[in-house]
Design an enzyme around this catalytic site. Structure first.
Site, PDB file in Angstrom:
ATOM      1  N   ASP A   1       0.831  -1.197   0.000  1.00  0.00           N
ATOM      2  CA  ASP A   1       0.000   0.000   0.000  1.00  0.00           C
ATOM      3  C   ASP A   1       0.874   1.260   0.000  1.00  0.00           C
ATOM      4  OD1 ASP A   1      -2.723   1.173   0.354  1.00  0.00           O
ATOM      5  OD2 ASP A   1      -1.883   1.858   2.262  1.00  0.00           O
TER       6      ASP A   1
ATOM      7  N   GLU B   1      14.122 -15.937  -0.400  1.00  0.00           N
ATOM      8  CA  GLU B   1      14.446 -17.019   0.524  1.00  0.00           C
ATOM      9  C   GLU B   1      13.353 -18.084   0.538  1.00  0.00           C
ATOM     10  OE1 GLU B   1      15.203 -15.617   4.455  1.00  0.00           O
ATOM     11  OE2 GLU B   1      16.525 -14.005   3.797  1.00  0.00           O
TER      12      GLU B   1
END
Length: 579
Positions: free
Chosen positions: A231, A283
């Site tokens: 956002d 990751e």
């Protein structure tokens, strides 16, 4: 077949092609994905309290799988006082009881996985709720404290500090600063809030803020989300010294105030934040993504957000704002593809979301219509709903023919209009209160969905009245009412989303078909699919070819004209083009 060889083969159409974008063969599901925005409080109410919930989303996910989408994006469902419909977060690692529990979230993820739908969640890193424990600690700790440094507190100006620290304005109207009362009862410092006063901005110059949001990212990645829509991603870092700004509060360019100079947006230090987040996502594997809600001006700057080590996608606001303005649309599409191709990123396309008037309503005006985020009330000039739905179908068919990713807003597949007959006392958007009704705000596009026409509240929920009233027209637009009608808006979306995947349009190319590009029509070739949209008053003669889909819902081969407010997809063969 490459664009160049197709141009050689097709004649006379080939002589009028202007290549812009080559086919996309890079890895990444998101590069061509159709992502469906779910606004939880308005999607489906399963517990009967008048507000949608996670269990309701889980129950209706098969309906979304039937649309052949790739992912859903959930607007905020976190713990929140709900002053701004959940964008005022008080706990980033829990579900607000209004929507259910973490167990409900895990159940929704499991059902989405079963259906082959990825889940992306909203992340709100620019600001939190004033009820967040960290902000409450800042209020208690006093000026100069470590706790207060998590936010942007400043002394006021004027003889007694009675004026705000600078002239910045809130997106929702009024000053972007609120003065607090200190623990001893004396007037105190001011804190910055680019949105509502209940939404204090974080201080991203503080490493502790970085650490906290890295924790939040990992919390939701560990629960199986496929990524984040970030956002107001362009607002986290503010210019040193917080210099005055005389331009628009949202940073859009106006005379004398170019958007790239706005001191509260687009600061260089942002990019290091997102590079670090990208490393965290990687990751967890190569398929977790971030999409920036970054209202960046001018459009070529958008490429800075989607470089290979930053965001995967960014919302294309210039496309949304272009509406049905043919020259502007062409410019935005060309500039988007050219700019993003330069950094190896896909473009995205969108027509509606939870912050703008729905496009079935915006396009129902013969004039320019309302500003997207200001709403329409019963006292305003009213749209032509039939015109709006027809144009919305044409615009959607045109958009979904473009190469790249596409975002759909819940209910647009039903051709839903904005809710207009909302009484003042029912309005909940803080914009309405902060502007004393001058701007109605965004409630109209957030009205709860109709699922089944004959059920209470059109199938949204069987208990209390929905949190916003549904228009009477929703009965005829409910999902079950449209499901059996071959010419319905819903079935048009089903066909075009299925064809889009089958034809590989999201991974395709784009060349302008100049022969059909006029002041009132726009046409492009994606592979061997010719897409033409006509917004003029006169019909257009279509070339020979295989009509796959037209926005009126008709697939007949006998009519070779494209009517006003229509779009068509055609498979163009070499023989047809030469005839």
């Amino acid at each position: 077949m490459s664009v160049d060889s197709l141009m050689q083969a097709l004649s006379p159409l080939a002589r009028s092609l202007t290549p812009v974008h080559a086919p996309d063969n890079a890895h990444g599901w998101w590069r061509s994905a159709v992502i469906y925005q779910v606004y939880p409080r308005s999607f489906r109410d399963l517990n009967g309290d008048g507000i949608g919930d996670l269990a309701g989303i889980t129950a209706e996910l098969p309906q979304l799988a039937d649309l052949d989408i790739d992912a859903v994006w959930l607007s905020p469902f976190y713990r929140s006082p709900q002053r701004d419909a959940g964008y005022d977060v008080s706990d980033y690692c829990d579900v607000d009881p209004l929507f259910g529990s973490l167990g409900d979230f895990d159940g929704m993820i499991a059902e989405a996985n079963r259906l082959g739908i990825r889940v992306i969640v909203d992340l709100v890193p620019n600001h939190c709720s004033d009820q967040h424990l960290t902000f409450q600690a800042a209020l208690a700790a006093g000026p100069g404290s470590m706790e207060r440094d998590m936010f942007i507190f400043r002394d006021g100006t004027g003889p007694a500090g009675e004026e705000p620290p600078n002239n910045w304005q809130s997106h929702f109207g009024g000053p972007a600063w609120t003065r607090i009362t200190e623990a001893d009862g004396a007037p105190g410092q001011w804190y910055l809030h680019l949105f509502d006063s209940s939404q204090p901005d974080f201080n991203w110059d503080n490493q502790s803020v970085h650490d906290e949001f890295e924790r939040v990212l990992r919390f939701w990645l560990d629960r199986g989300v496929s990524g984040f829509r970030v956002d107001v991603a362009h607002a986290l870092v503010k210019a040193p010294g917080l210099p005055a700004w005389g331009g628009r509060a949202d940073g859009s360019t106006i005379d004398g105030f170019p958007g790239h100079e706005a001191p509260m947006f687009g600061q260089p230090a942002l990019h290091d934040i997102f590079r670090n987040w990208r490393r965290i996502l990687e990751e967890y594997g190569p398929d977790r993504i971030m999409c920036a809600e970054a209202n960046v001006d001018p459009l070529p700057r958008l490429a800075e957000w989607v470089r290979p080590d930053e965001m995967h996608q960014a919302f294309n606001f210039p496309y949304l704002h272009a509406g049905l303005d043919i020259p502007r649309l062409r410019h935005v599409i060309t500039e988007s593809l050219t700019s993003l191709d330069a950094v190896g990123a896909p473009s995205t396309w969108v027509l509606s979301n939870h912050d703008v008037v729905r496009h079935a309503t915006r396009f129902g005006y013969y004039w320019s219509g309302p500003r997207e985020g200001d709403g329409i009330g019963p006292a305003d000039p009213q749209p032509d709903h039939d015109l709006g739905r027809a144009r919305a179908a044409a615009a959607s068919l045109f958009m979904l023919g473009l190469p790249g990713g596409a975002y759909l807003y819940q209910g647009e597949e039903l051709g839903l209009p904005d809710g207009i007959d909302i009484a003042d006392h029912q309005r909940q958007d803080p914009t309405f209160a902060r502007t004393r009704g001058e701007r109605l705000g965004r409630d109209g596009c957030r009205v709860p969905l109709p699922w089944r026409a004959s059920e209470p509240h059109h199938g949204f929920g069987s208990g209390q009245d929905p949190w916003l009233p549904q228009p009477a027209s929703f009965a005829g637009l409910a999902r079950d009412a449209q499901a059996g009608d071959p010419s319905s808006h819903l079935n048009l979306y089903r066909r075009m989303l299925s064809l889009r995947r089958e034809l590989g349009l999201g991974r395709g190319s784009l060349s302008w078909a100049e022969q059909w590009c006029t002041g009132s029509a726009l046409a492009f070739l994606n592979g061997n699919i010719l897409v033409i949209m006509n917004v003029g008053q006169d019909s257009l003669e279509l070339p020979a070819g295989d009509v796959l889909l037209r926005s009126s819902g008709g697939d007949a081969q006998g009519w070779h004209g494209l009517g006003s407010g229509e779009t068509v997809w055609m498979r163009v063969s070499i023989e047809d083009a030469e005839s």
